[in-house]
Scaffold this active site. Structure first.
Site, short mmCIF file in Angstrom:
data_model
loop_
_atom_site.label_atom_id
_atom_site.label_comp_id
_atom_site.label_asym_id
_atom_site.label_seq_id
_atom_site.Cartn_x
_atom_site.Cartn_y
_atom_site.Cartn_z
N LYS A 50 2.04 0.77 7.48
CA LYS A 50 2.43 1.78 8.26
C LYS A 50 3.86 1.60 8.77
O LYS A 50 4.35 2.49 8.80
CB LYS A 50 1.33 2.10 9.42
N TYR A 102 -2.76 -3.28 7.88
CA TYR A 102 -2.76 -1.68 8.27
C TYR A 102 -1.41 -1.58 8.71
O TYR A 102 -0.55 -0.85 8.53
CB TYR A 102 -3.76 -1.54 9.01
#
Length: 293
Positions: free
Chosen positions: A159, A155
């Protein structure tokens, strides 16, 4: 200044619930026709609820990691409405696990949804926005990407990539009236279920982020702006580079770097860098100044 989205068409990925729903409802309340792109059928319910309150909304079931599906959705929206003004990239998933235990398939899937899902929508709307001479794109990053978080290497990597994507697209879109920004939201959503106590969840309601997102997709929006948002607080996120040091050729050793490490870390004179060439020019100019001295 009053911000309106009358006669504008906005695509919101992951718009069925959580942050995406808060964005969709807020955009519709200010006049936008909202296109909710989501999986699982909940998008239709959210769109119907928006219409019941007088807003304009429709739902398209689409996997954002599938470019052909995203492109087909964009074509349908263009056929029906003639334009797309806003692409708000919000869809996301979690597959949290420590890096040692994480399956690479879980790493790839998170990158496919977060990073490539955003790339797919941006790519599908890019030329239509260029043709109109107007576009607003919002990417969703995270504190996990910029600052790190245990168990979120997949993640966080996806991001963090939003920063580079924003910076490059902003440069390429500027001449065509396309502005590209990034939001780092902190909100209580389905992805945080079980992680927050009730008071924290109340403070971090998605509706307390939406005002920042709407500003960043408005006609008055800046471009290349990263905004942290949560609990009604909004702050600019800066990436800066220090002045640094220069080592002459006869001192280009790791020992010299170690000896000057404190000076390398000195924040005095730190500034934002406009682009890759700006940084290269800064480094070369520093060398010239050091040689002249």
């Amino acid at each position: 200044m009053s911000i309106s989205f009358e006669n504008q068409v906005a695509i919101v990925t992951g718009g069925a619930r959580g942050l995406g729903r808060a964005y969709a409802e807020a955009l519709a309340a200010r006049g936008a026709r909202v296109v909710i792109a989501d999986l699982g059928g909940e998008g239709a319910t959210t769109a119907a609820q928006i219409r019941a309150t007088g807003g304009a909304a429709e739902a398209h079931e689409v996997d954002v990691s599938d470019f052909d599906a995203v492109s087909a959705m964009v074509d349908r929206v263009l056929d029906a409405h003639g334009r797309i003004d806003i692409a708000l990239n919000n869809a996301g998933i979690l597959r949290d696990k420590t890096f040692a235990k994480m399956a690479l398939d879980d790493f790839r899937r998170v990158v496919e949804v977060h990073l490539m899902g955003s790339v797919n929508l941006c790519k599908a709307v890019w030329q239509p926005m260029r043709d109109c001479g107007y576009g607003r794109i919002l990417l969703t990053s995270s504190s996990s990407g910029l600052y790190g978080n245990f168990g979120q290497s997949n993640y966080g990597a996806a991001k963090a990539a939003m920063l580079g994507l924003m910076n490059c697209l902003q440069l390429e879109g500027e001449r065509d009236g396309i502005r590209v920004n990034m939001i780092l939201p902190s909100a209580a959503t389905r992805m945080t279920d079980g992680l927050l106590d009730p008071e924290a969840a109340r403070l971090l309601a998605p509706e307390r982020v939406a005002a920042g997102a709407l500003f960043l997709v408005s006609g008055a929006a800046p471009s290349r702006f990263a905004m942290a948002a949560g609990a009604g607080t909004f702050a600019r996120v800066h990436v800066t580079e220090g002045e640094g040091i220069h080592l002459p050729d006869d001192e280009l050793t790791p020992e010299a770097v170690a000896a000057r490490f404190d000076a390398i870390c000195d924040p005095a004179g730190a500034r934002a860098v406009e682009n890759a060439f700006d940084q290269a020019g800064k480094l070369a100019a520093r060398a010239v100044r050091a040689g002249a001295a």
